[in-house]
Design a protein around this motif. Structure first.
Motif, PDB file in Angstrom:
ATOM      1  N   ARG A   1       0.869  -1.178   0.000  1.00 27.15           N
ATOM      2  CA  ARG A   1       0.000   0.000   0.000  1.00 27.15           C
ATOM      3  C   ARG A   1       0.902   1.224   0.000  1.00 27.15           C
ATOM      4  O   ARG A   1       1.843   1.301   0.779  1.00 27.15           O
ATOM      5  CB  ARG A   1      -0.899   0.025   1.235  1.00 27.15           C
ATOM      6  CG  ARG A   1      -1.972  -1.035   1.247  1.00 27.15           C
ATOM      7  CD  ARG A   1      -2.722  -1.072   2.567  1.00 27.15           C
ATOM      8  NE  ARG A   1      -3.547   0.105   2.766  1.00 27.15           N
ATOM      9  CZ  ARG A   1      -3.331   1.050   3.673  1.00 27.15           C
ATOM     10  NH1 ARG A   1      -2.272   0.977   4.455  1.00 27.15           N
ATOM     11  NH2 ARG A   1      -4.165   2.068   3.793  1.00 27.15           N
ATOM     12  N   VAL A   2       0.607   2.191  -0.899  1.00 26.35           N
ATOM     13  CA  VAL A   2       1.501   3.321  -1.032  1.00 26.35           C
ATOM     14  C   VAL A   2       0.705   4.604  -1.246  1.00 26.35           C
ATOM     15  O   VAL A   2      -0.370   4.598  -1.854  1.00 26.35           O
ATOM     16  CB  VAL A   2       2.487   3.097  -2.211  1.00 26.35           C
ATOM     17  CG1 VAL A   2       1.742   3.015  -3.538  1.00 26.35           C
ATOM     18  CG2 VAL A   2       3.546   4.185  -2.271  1.00 26.35           C
ATOM     19  N   ASP A   3       1.231   5.695  -0.737  1.00 21.61           N
ATOM     20  CA  ASP A   3       0.680   7.028  -0.992  1.00 21.61           C
ATOM     21  C   ASP A   3       0.805   7.314  -2.490  1.00 21.61           C
ATOM     22  O   ASP A   3       1.888   7.151  -3.061  1.00 21.61           O
ATOM     23  CB  ASP A   3       1.475   8.056  -0.179  1.00 21.61           C
ATOM     24  CG  ASP A   3       0.899   9.460  -0.289  1.00 21.61           C
ATOM     25  OD1 ASP A   3       0.379   9.814  -1.369  1.00 21.61           O
ATOM     26  OD2 ASP A   3       0.983  10.201   0.701  1.00 21.61           O
ATOM     27  N   PRO A   4      -0.278   7.746  -3.154  1.00 22.98           N
ATOM     28  CA  PRO A   4      -0.198   8.003  -4.600  1.00 22.98           C
ATOM     29  C   PRO A   4       0.919   8.967  -4.984  1.00 22.98           C
ATOM     30  O   PRO A   4       1.475   8.854  -6.077  1.00 22.98           O
ATOM     31  CB  PRO A   4      -1.580   8.589  -4.930  1.00 22.98           C
ATOM     32  CG  PRO A   4      -2.484   8.032  -3.885  1.00 22.98           C
ATOM     33  CD  PRO A   4      -1.646   7.941  -2.636  1.00 22.98           C
TER      34      PRO A   4
ATOM     35  N   ASP B   1       5.303   6.270   3.988  1.00 19.71           N
ATOM     36  CA  ASP B   1       4.462   6.485   2.806  1.00 19.71           C
ATOM     37  C   ASP B   1       4.100   5.175   2.113  1.00 19.71           C
ATOM     38  O   ASP B   1       3.286   5.159   1.193  1.00 19.71           O
ATOM     39  CB  ASP B   1       5.171   7.396   1.799  1.00 19.71           C
ATOM     40  CG  ASP B   1       5.247   8.831   2.294  1.00 19.71           C
ATOM     41  OD1 ASP B   1       4.355   9.221   3.069  1.00 19.71           O
ATOM     42  OD2 ASP B   1       6.192   9.538   1.916  1.00 19.71           O
ATOM     43  N   ALA B   2       4.731   4.088   2.522  1.00 16.97           N
ATOM     44  CA  ALA B   2       4.430   2.787   1.925  1.00 16.97           C
ATOM     45  C   ALA B   2       4.404   1.732   3.025  1.00 16.97           C
ATOM     46  O   ALA B   2       5.101   1.846   4.032  1.00 16.97           O
ATOM     47  CB  ALA B   2       5.466   2.416   0.868  1.00 16.97           C
TER      48      ALA B   2
ATOM     49  N   ASP C   1      -8.797   3.775   1.526  1.00 19.96           N
ATOM     50  CA  ASP C   1      -8.423   5.028   2.188  1.00 19.96           C
ATOM     51  C   ASP C   1      -7.755   6.027   1.247  1.00 19.96           C
ATOM     52  O   ASP C   1      -7.155   7.005   1.697  1.00 19.96           O
ATOM     53  CB  ASP C   1      -7.504   4.732   3.369  1.00 19.96           C
ATOM     54  CG  ASP C   1      -6.199   4.070   2.940  1.00 19.96           C
ATOM     55  OD1 ASP C   1      -6.088   3.735   1.740  1.00 19.96           O
ATOM     56  OD2 ASP C   1      -5.315   3.889   3.791  1.00 19.96           O
TER      57      ASP C   1
ATOM     58  N   ARG D   1      -3.017   0.125  -3.934  1.00 19.03           N
ATOM     59  CA  ARG D   1      -2.580  -1.234  -3.589  1.00 19.03           C
ATOM     60  C   ARG D   1      -1.901  -1.810  -4.824  1.00 19.03           C
ATOM     61  O   ARG D   1      -2.517  -1.935  -5.888  1.00 19.03           O
ATOM     62  CB  ARG D   1      -3.776  -2.081  -3.169  1.00 19.03           C
ATOM     63  CG  ARG D   1      -3.423  -3.481  -2.686  1.00 19.03           C
ATOM     64  CD  ARG D   1      -4.672  -4.211  -2.247  1.00 19.03           C
ATOM     65  NE  ARG D   1      -5.221  -3.630  -1.026  1.00 19.03           N
ATOM     66  CZ  ARG D   1      -5.196  -4.234   0.161  1.00 19.03           C
ATOM     67  NH1 ARG D   1      -4.645  -5.426   0.286  1.00 19.03           N
ATOM     68  NH2 ARG D   1      -5.712  -3.643   1.217  1.00 19.03           N
TER      69      ARG D   1
ATOM     70  N   ARG E   1      -5.242   5.357  -0.754  1.00 21.53           N
ATOM     71  CA  ARG E   1      -3.923   4.889  -1.163  1.00 21.53           C
ATOM     72  C   ARG E   1      -4.059   3.916  -2.328  1.00 21.53           C
ATOM     73  O   ARG E   1      -5.160   3.546  -2.742  1.00 21.53           O
ATOM     74  CB  ARG E   1      -3.206   4.217   0.005  1.00 21.53           C
ATOM     75  CG  ARG E   1      -2.822   5.203   1.111  1.00 21.53           C
ATOM     76  CD  ARG E   1      -1.748   4.636   1.992  1.00 21.53           C
ATOM     77  NE  ARG E   1      -1.123   5.660   2.817  1.00 21.53           N
ATOM     78  CZ  ARG E   1       0.062   5.519   3.401  1.00 21.53           C
ATOM     79  NH1 ARG E   1       0.733   4.391   3.271  1.00 21.53           N
ATOM     80  NH2 ARG E   1       0.573   6.491   4.122  1.00 21.53           N
TER      81      ARG E   1
ATOM     82  N   ARG F   1       4.041   6.971  -5.683  1.00 19.66           N
ATOM     83  CA  ARG F   1       3.908   5.816  -6.584  1.00 19.66           C
ATOM     84  C   ARG F   1       5.102   5.706  -7.527  1.00 19.66           C
ATOM     85  O   ARG F   1       5.693   4.630  -7.678  1.00 19.66           O
ATOM     86  CB  ARG F   1       2.613   5.934  -7.385  1.00 19.66           C
ATOM     87  CG  ARG F   1       2.421   4.859  -8.448  1.00 19.66           C
ATOM     88  CD  ARG F   1       1.150   5.099  -9.257  1.00 19.66           C
ATOM     89  NE  ARG F   1       0.962   4.088 -10.274  1.00 19.66           N
ATOM     90  CZ  ARG F   1       1.510   4.133 -11.488  1.00 19.66           C
ATOM     91  NH1 ARG F   1       2.305   5.154 -11.808  1.00 19.66           N
ATOM     92  NH2 ARG F   1       1.283   3.169 -12.370  1.00 19.66           N
TER      93      ARG F   1
ATOM     94  N   ASP G   1      -7.075   1.701  -3.074  1.00 18.39           N
ATOM     95  CA  ASP G   1      -7.480   1.141  -1.786  1.00 18.39           C
ATOM     96  C   ASP G   1      -8.578   2.022  -1.178  1.00 18.39           C
ATOM     97  O   ASP G   1      -8.826   3.146  -1.646  1.00 18.39           O
ATOM     98  CB  ASP G   1      -6.280   1.069  -0.842  1.00 18.39           C
ATOM     99  CG  ASP G   1      -6.363  -0.144   0.072  1.00 18.39           C
ATOM    100  OD1 ASP G   1      -7.438  -0.780   0.092  1.00 18.39           O
ATOM    101  OD2 ASP G   1      -5.376  -0.462   0.754  1.00 18.39           O
TER     102      ASP G   1
END
Length: 323
Positions: free
Chosen positions: A246-249, A295-296, A270, A274, A272, A252, A268
Motif C-alpha cells: 500500500r503506497v501514498d499516490p 508512505d508505503a 483510504d 494497492r 492509497r 507511486r 485502496d
C-alpha cells in the motif's frame, strides 16, 4: 488523407509481400470495407494489386513492381524530426547515422515545409537528459567496435562471438545465434539463442564481439515484441519476490522506479494505492520500501513485514534518548 493512405497501403504490400484485408485495415486504422475500396482505386489507377484466394491468401503487388513514393507531408516530416533523437540511437550506436538521415529528410522537404517543420520539431522535447528532479538517466555504454559487429551479425543473419561479462563471473567468449536488438529505458539487450536455448544478453556487458561467416540458426521472420514479452515473463517468474504494497499516490513513481515490474494495481479504500510488485529478492524489496518510510506499507509476505519491523526497531533503539 486518402492519398496518404493509398501510399501507405502500397508501401505495406511492398514491404510484406502479401497481406489480408483485415491486416491492412488494422495497420491503416480503417475498416476492411475501406481497404477493399482503396484496393479498387489502386487497380483503376494502374497499380498492379491482385488477390490470392484460399486460407493463406490476401492482396499482393505483381513481382518486380516499383514506384517512387518518397514524398513526405508536413506531419510525417515533423514526426521523424521530433521522434528521431530517442534512445535507440544511443544504445545501438546509431547516433551519427540518425543525424545524417535527419539532415537528408530536411533537405528533401519542399521549401515551404522545410522551415516550418524544423521550427515545429524544436518545440518538442523527447526524453531529456534529466527529469524534473534533476536525475540523469543511466545509459548503457557499449564499445563502438563491438556494437558494429553485433549490428552486422543481427542484420546479416550470421553467428556472433561475444566476450561477455555476466554478473559475478569471469568474462568468457561464447558463440550465439543473434535474433534481434531491444532497448528498454536506455538499456540495450541482444536476444539470441545458444545451442538452441533462449539467451538474453545485456549489451553493456559485451566487452568485444566478432561477426562470424557462418549463418545463424534462426527463423526468417520474428516477432520481437512477442519474444520480449515471453522472455520478460520467464525472467520475472525466475527467483524473484512478489510483494503486496500500500503506497501514498504521491510516492507511486518513486516506488515503481525501484521495482522490477508491476503485476497489478488498484485503489485502496483510504485513497492509497494497492500494488502487486516484483523485486529481485527479499533484500531488494526491504531496501526499496525502507526508502519510502511511512508512505508505503508492505502487506505481504509476512517475512518482509518482519524484516522492516526489526530494522525500524533497531533504528529507534539507536536514536533513543540516552536519558
Amino acid at each position: 488523407m486518402r492519398a496518404d493512405r493509398l501510399v501507405s497501403l502500397v508501401l505495406l504490400l511492398r514491404r510484406h509481400g502479401r497481406l489480408t484485408a483485415d491486416t491492412l485495415a488494422r495497420e491503416l486504422g480503417v475498416s476492411t470495407r475501406t481497404v477493399l475500396r482503396d484496393i479498387d482505386a489502386l487497380s483503376v489507377a494502374g497499380v498492379p494489386v491482385y488477390a490470392e484466394r484460399g486460407r493463406h491468401g490476401g492482396f499482393a503487388l505483381l513481382p518486380g513492381f516499383r514506384t517512387e513514393l518518397t514524398g513526405l507531408n508536413h506531419d510525417e516530416a515533423l514526426a521523424l524530426l521530433a521522434a528521431g533523437p530517442g534512445r535507440g540511437e544511443q544504445v545501438f550506436g546509431l547516433g551519427p547515422a540518425l543525424a545524417s538521415a535527419l539532415r537528408k529528410v530536411v533537405d528533401a522537404l519542399p521549401e515551404g515545409h522545410r522551415a516550418t517543420a524544423s521550427d515545429a520539431a524544436g518545440r518538442f522535447l523527447v526524453d531529456p537528459e534529466t527529469d524534473l528532479l534533476s536525475r540523469r538517466p543511466v545509459t548503457d555504454e557499449v564499445p563502438g567496435a563491438a556494437m558494429i559487429e553485433i549490428r552486422r551479425a543481427v542484420l546479416a543473419g550470421h553467428k556472433l562471438r561475444i566476450h561477455y561479462a555476466a554478473t559475478g563471473r569471469v568474462p568468457q567468449w561464447r558463440t550465439v545465434d543473434p535474433i534481434g536488438l531491444v532497448t528498454v529505458r536506455d538499456r540495450g539487450y541482444l536476444l539470441a539463442t545458444r545451442s538452441g536455448a533462449d539467451r538474453t544478453y545485456r549489451l553493456s556487458r559485451v566487452l568485444a564481439a566478432e561477426e562470424l561467416p557462418e549463418p545463424a540458426q534462426r527463423p526468417g521472420r520474428v516477432d520481437l515484441d512477442r519474444i520480449w514479452r515471453e522472455r520478460s515473463a520467464r525472467f520475472l517468474g525466475d527467483g524473484h519476490l512478489t510483494v503486496l504494497v500500500r503506497v501514498d499516490p504521491a510516492r507511486r513513481e518513486d516506488l515503481l522506479d525501484m521495482a522490477v515490474a508491476v503485476r497489478a494495481e488498484e485503489p485502496d479504500a483510504d485513497g492509497r494505492l494497492r500494488l502487486e510488485l516484483t523485486f529481485q529478492d527479499a533484500r531488494h524489496a526491504e531496501w526499496a520500501l525502507w526508502q519510502l518510510g511511512t508512505d508505503a506499507e508492505a502487506l505481504a509476505p509476512q517475512s518482509l513485514r518482519t524484516a522492516l519491523h526489526d530494522r525500524a526497531a533497531a533504528m529507534a533503539g539507536r536514536y533513543a534518548d540516552p536519558s
